[in-house]
Structure formats: C-alpha cells, structure tokens
Design an enzyme around this catalytic site. Sequence first.
Site, PDB file in Angstrom:
ATOM      1  N   CYS A 126      -8.987-108.197   9.284  1.00  0.00           N
ATOM      2  CA  CYS A 126     -10.097-107.266   9.506  1.00  0.00           C
ATOM      3  C   CYS A 126      -9.532-105.856   9.559  1.00  0.00           C
ATOM      4  CB  CYS A 126     -10.802-107.609  10.824  1.00  0.00           C
ATOM      5  SG  CYS A 126     -12.323-106.689  11.088  1.00  0.00           S
TER       6      CYS A 126
ATOM      7  N   CYS B 124     -10.121-108.921  20.273  1.00  0.00           N
ATOM      8  CA  CYS B 124     -10.292-109.897  19.184  1.00  0.00           C
ATOM      9  C   CYS B 124      -8.964-110.202  18.508  1.00  0.00           C
ATOM     10  CB  CYS B 124     -11.289-109.340  18.166  1.00  0.00           C
ATOM     11  SG  CYS B 124     -11.442-110.356  16.680  1.00  0.00           S
TER      12      CYS B 124
ATOM     13  N   CYS C 133     -10.912-104.294  17.178  1.00  0.00           N
ATOM     14  CA  CYS C 133     -11.524-104.510  18.490  1.00  0.00           C
ATOM     15  C   CYS C 133     -10.439-105.088  19.398  1.00  0.00           C
ATOM     16  CB  CYS C 133     -12.713-105.444  18.356  1.00  0.00           C
ATOM     17  SG  CYS C 133     -13.928-104.785  17.186  1.00  0.00           S
TER      18      CYS C 133
ATOM     19  N   CYS D 259     -19.420-121.658  10.959  1.00  0.00           N
ATOM     20  CA  CYS D 259     -19.000-120.273  11.163  1.00  0.00           C
ATOM     21  C   CYS D 259     -18.038-119.915  10.029  1.00  0.00           C
ATOM     22  CB  CYS D 259     -18.319-120.186  12.523  1.00  0.00           C
ATOM     23  SG  CYS D 259     -17.656-118.571  12.889  1.00  0.00           S
TER      24      CYS D 259
ATOM     25  N   GLU E  41     -10.141-119.037   8.101  1.00  0.00           N
ATOM     26  CA  GLU E  41     -10.593-120.200   8.845  1.00  0.00           C
ATOM     27  C   GLU E  41     -12.113-120.317   8.808  1.00  0.00           C
ATOM     28  OE1 GLU E  41      -6.862-120.737  11.877  1.00  0.00           O
ATOM     29  OE2 GLU E  41      -8.447-119.404  12.517  1.00  0.00           O
TER      30      GLU E  41
ATOM     31  N   CYS F 249     -14.849-118.328  19.101  1.00  0.00           N
ATOM     32  CA  CYS F 249     -15.149-116.981  18.626  1.00  0.00           C
ATOM     33  C   CYS F 249     -14.028-116.006  18.946  1.00  0.00           C
ATOM     34  CB  CYS F 249     -16.396-116.484  19.339  1.00  0.00           C
ATOM     35  SG  CYS F 249     -17.711-116.173  18.226  1.00  0.00           S
TER      36      CYS F 249
HETATM   37  N1  SAH Z   1     -16.638-108.855  12.664  1.00  0.00           N
HETATM   38  C1  SAH Z   1     -17.892-109.316  13.079  1.00  0.00           C
HETATM   39  C2  SAH Z   1     -18.030-110.829  13.067  1.00  0.00           C
HETATM   40  C3  SAH Z   1     -16.866-111.661  13.538  1.00  0.00           C
HETATM   41  S1  SAH Z   1     -16.530-111.772  15.258  1.00  0.00           S
HETATM   42  C4  SAH Z   1     -18.228-108.783  14.452  1.00  0.00           C
HETATM   43  O1  SAH Z   1     -17.367-108.205  15.092  1.00  0.00           O
HETATM   44  O2  SAH Z   1     -19.384-108.890  14.852  1.00  0.00           O
HETATM   45  C5  SAH Z   1     -17.785-112.793  15.986  1.00  0.00           C
HETATM   46  C6  SAH Z   1     -18.062-112.462  17.446  1.00  0.00           C
HETATM   47  O3  SAH Z   1     -16.996-112.866  18.302  1.00  0.00           O
HETATM   48  C7  SAH Z   1     -18.233-110.971  17.676  1.00  0.00           C
HETATM   49  O4  SAH Z   1     -19.300-110.713  18.545  1.00  0.00           O
HETATM   50  C8  SAH Z   1     -16.921-110.613  18.321  1.00  0.00           C
HETATM   51  O5  SAH Z   1     -17.004-109.406  19.007  1.00  0.00           O
HETATM   52  C9  SAH Z   1     -16.668-111.797  19.209  1.00  0.00           C
HETATM   53  N2  SAH Z   1     -15.297-111.944  19.676  1.00  0.00           N
HETATM   54  C10 SAH Z   1     -14.173-111.459  19.104  1.00  0.00           C
HETATM   55  N3  SAH Z   1     -13.093-111.811  19.835  1.00  0.00           N
HETATM   56  C11 SAH Z   1     -13.534-112.549  20.879  1.00  0.00           C
HETATM   57  C12 SAH Z   1     -12.897-113.232  21.939  1.00  0.00           C
HETATM   58  N4  SAH Z   1     -11.585-113.245  22.062  1.00  0.00           N
HETATM   59  N5  SAH Z   1     -13.675-113.887  22.833  1.00  0.00           N
HETATM   60  C13 SAH Z   1     -15.007-113.920  22.674  1.00  0.00           C
HETATM   61  N6  SAH Z   1     -15.669-113.326  21.668  1.00  0.00           N
HETATM   62  C14 SAH Z   1     -14.942-112.636  20.775  1.00  0.00           C
HETATM   63 FE1  SF4 Z   2     -13.062-107.351  13.213  1.00  0.00          FE
HETATM   64 FE2  SF4 Z   2     -12.734-108.883  15.375  1.00  0.00          FE
HETATM   65 FE3  SF4 Z   2     -13.853-106.473  15.620  1.00  0.00          FE
HETATM   66 FE4  SF4 Z   2     -15.220-108.422  14.418  1.00  0.00          FE
HETATM   67  S1  SF4 Z   2     -14.582-108.381  16.566  1.00  0.00           S
HETATM   68  S2  SF4 Z   2     -14.993-106.310  13.710  1.00  0.00           S
HETATM   69  S3  SF4 Z   2     -13.531-109.537  13.391  1.00  0.00           S
HETATM   70  S4  SF4 Z   2     -11.742-106.895  14.951  1.00  0.00           S
END
Ligand code: SAH
Ligand code: SF4
Length: 399
Positions: A139, A146, A143, A132, A119, A372
């Site tokens: 991934c 996420c 996390c 974005c 996406e 995000c």
């Molecule tokens: N993998 C990279 C970039 C993609 S995520 C990273 O982790 O930095 C982009 C941002 O969105 C990151 O700061 C991530 O931690 C945050 N993010 C992920 N899931 C989220 C959610 N459900 N609500 C708000 N922010 C989130």
């Molecule tokens: Fe991967 Fe989501 Fe963690 Fe970013 S925040 S490193 S996309 S699992």
Amino acid sequence: MTATPRITPVTPDVMTVPRKLPESGLVNLVGLTRDAMRQALIDAGTPERQAKMRLGQIWQWIYHWGVRDFSAMTNLGKDYRALLAERFEIALPEVVSRQISADGTRKYLVRIAGGHEVETVYIPEENRGTLCISSQVGCTLTCSFCHTGTQKLVRNLTAGEIVGQIMLARDDLGEWPEAGTRNDETRLISNVVLMGMGEPLYNFDNVRDAMKIAMDGEGLTLSRRRITLSTSGVVPEIARTADEIGCLLAVSFHATTDEVRDGLVPINKKWNIETLLSALREYPKLSNSERITFEYVMLKGVNDSDEDARRLVKLIRGIPAKINLIPFNEWPGAPYERSSWARIEAFAEIIYQAGYASPIRKPRGEDIMAACGQLKSATERARKSRAEIAAEAGLASGA
Ligand code: SAH
Ligand code: SF4
C-alpha cells in the site's frame, strides 16, 4: 528553463502488468470488460455480426460455470474453440498456500504475475460467507496501526487479478454450479469486501472493472449491495465510486479529531475529517445505497474514550451510518494495543444510544494472521524507510 507545473496525481502512477502476459503470449480473458472482450474476439477473427452472441456464450462459460478450458465450451464449434485456444487463455492467479483457522477462516496466499504475492481471506459466518480481497501488493499509504502499511507498494493488481481472487476462492470452496444445471444457490461467497491489502481507490479503474464483472448478471451475479469497498478516505474518488461502481462504501474513520487522525491515517493531512464527511454525505444519494459503514479501530488510550464516542456521533450526524468497531488486531512490532473489552463495549453503547448500529467486529482468523489489517505477504520483506514514511505522510503539505 521554464518551471514545470506542479501536478498532484490523484492516483499515483503505479505500474500495472499488461494483460497480455509474456509467459504464455496469450491474452487472458479474465478481467476484460464485456466491451474489451468483444473487441478481443473480433480482433481474433470472430465475425462482427456474431461477436455479441459469442461474447455472451464465452462470458457465461467463464463466469457462470467456472470453465477454464475452451474445449469444454460445447456450444461453440470445434474450429472456433481451437481458434480461441490459440489466442486466449482463462487464467487465474496461482494459490501458493492455504491456511485454515480454528474458526474456519481460510487465508489464501496468492501469487500474481511477476512473482508478487497478495492475500485473500474467506470468512464463513452463520448466514453468509464473506470474501476479503486485495487490490494492491502492499500500500502506498502508511496508516500507523496497519501491517500492510509497513510494506512498500509493489504494484496495482489488474482487474483479472482482482476478480480472479473471487474465482479461485470459488474453486477452493467447490462453489461453481454443476455443468448442465442452472442451480446456483449455494453461495458460500455471498459477500465481497475490498478490505484486504491496498487502497482500492488508488487502483480505481481496475477495481471498477473487476467489480463490474463480479456484478454482471450473466456471471458471478453478486449484487452491488453485497460488495463493500473500504477506503482510507481518497476523497476525489468517492463520488466516482458511487457513480461508476455503486457498491456499498466503508470508510476507515478511526479518529474524531484531525490531530489524532493525522497520526493514524496520514491521508487525513491531505483530505481532513470535514472534507471527508462532505464527500460521504453525498454518497448515499449518488449511489442510491443505504448506510455508510464507519470503521473504527479500537486503540487503547488513543481513540477510545467516551468523549471520542460522543464526538463521533456528533460528526456523523445526518449521514445514514453504521459504526463498525474493530478491536485492534495486533501484529509483531505494532505500536498500539487493543482497547479492553469493557472499553469497547462502553464506546459501542454510547454510539448505540445515539441511534446508530455499533457492531463490534469479531476478530477472525487471528491464529493464521488473517484478521483485518494483518495482511502482509511474507515474501515482500522490503520495509519502508523512515524517510519514505515521512515523505508519504507529508503528502499533504505541498498539495
Ligand atoms: N485500504 C483500505 C482497505 C483495507 S484495510 C482502508 O484502509 O480502508 C481494511 C480495514 O482494516 C480498514 O478499516 C483498516 O483501517 C483496518 N485495519 C488496518 N489495520 C488494522 C489492524 N491492525 N487491526 C484492525 N483493523 C485494522
Ligand atoms: Fe493502506 Fe492499511 Fe491504511 Fe488501508 S489501513 S490505506 S491498507 S495502510
């Protein structure tokens, strides 16, 4: 039998599709670096002494004018255009669907070679437009807050698929300059953030090549200060990012103790807060850039206390920084809740009083699941098993 030495790869060895795609048998020029494209032109029969000039012309057609058809490259001879068309293509990933949110945010579902989907999200704001983009399908990291993290990594995107997302969004927004003019002032896409699906620093080479193309002054001309790469904290690649890309850096910080960060961002078990902060301290010098953005997702009762805010400012002391507070974007089955607005504001105030900008990120495109951390392609349904998540989360234990 001799013992095999243990090697911990910095970048997991993930398959990337070859640039020469089997479907057409043609080499895609999109995503080749200048050097690689020059070489490809020579290999196709371009005389070496002409290669530099031809490269400049073709590069500009592709990345400045957005042309996809060799026959439109009017400053090239007819025979040469025919030769190019026999060998090459100018191909972007395909847009499968486009959703437009009530707030104007656009989410593109993009299909890449092999049928996988990622996406791309366009976020219009008053004085800028941010695209974005994704760097991986899924991934490898997990996390816990996420949505992308619940999806298996399928593969790394190629450089062409990464820069192609900028180009297809330009197509959709009608933002290529008119042929015959040099007017390039529209700039609906003024900023690019690598904050879509995937961990960009686990696909370093392709992300670097794509961003070099995006920054090239003869093409898309995005300034390196308008590109932000967000990492969860892949420490060994941070200095390389400064050196080889030089864009702005954002880091998914999200917690102020290792205990809490281990549970939210499991890569912390491999490179903990202190190790991460030392790498970040060097970044502005190395990249000659401004502040680092600390992303901090606000999770009710998990990381959002006054004490957390105070600890945060102590930790980052001495680093030129901005703290971007992200209200948690909920997704079906998520194990967390968003902190209350009053809590987020109180947290922001403590940081602000300590002398740091602490903007609260306005949730955008929530109605189309474009915010995000909500990105996850519907077709990649395979969920990680518990065992896989545990194994990945424990990636530090042996390292
Ligand atoms: N993998 C990279 C970039 C993609 S995520 C990273 O982790 O930095 C982009 C941002 O969105 C990151 O700061 C991530 O931690 C945050 N993010 C992920 N899931 C989220 C959610 N459900 N609500 C708000 N922010 C989130
Ligand atoms: Fe991967 Fe989501 Fe963690 Fe970013 S925040 S490193 S996309 S699992």
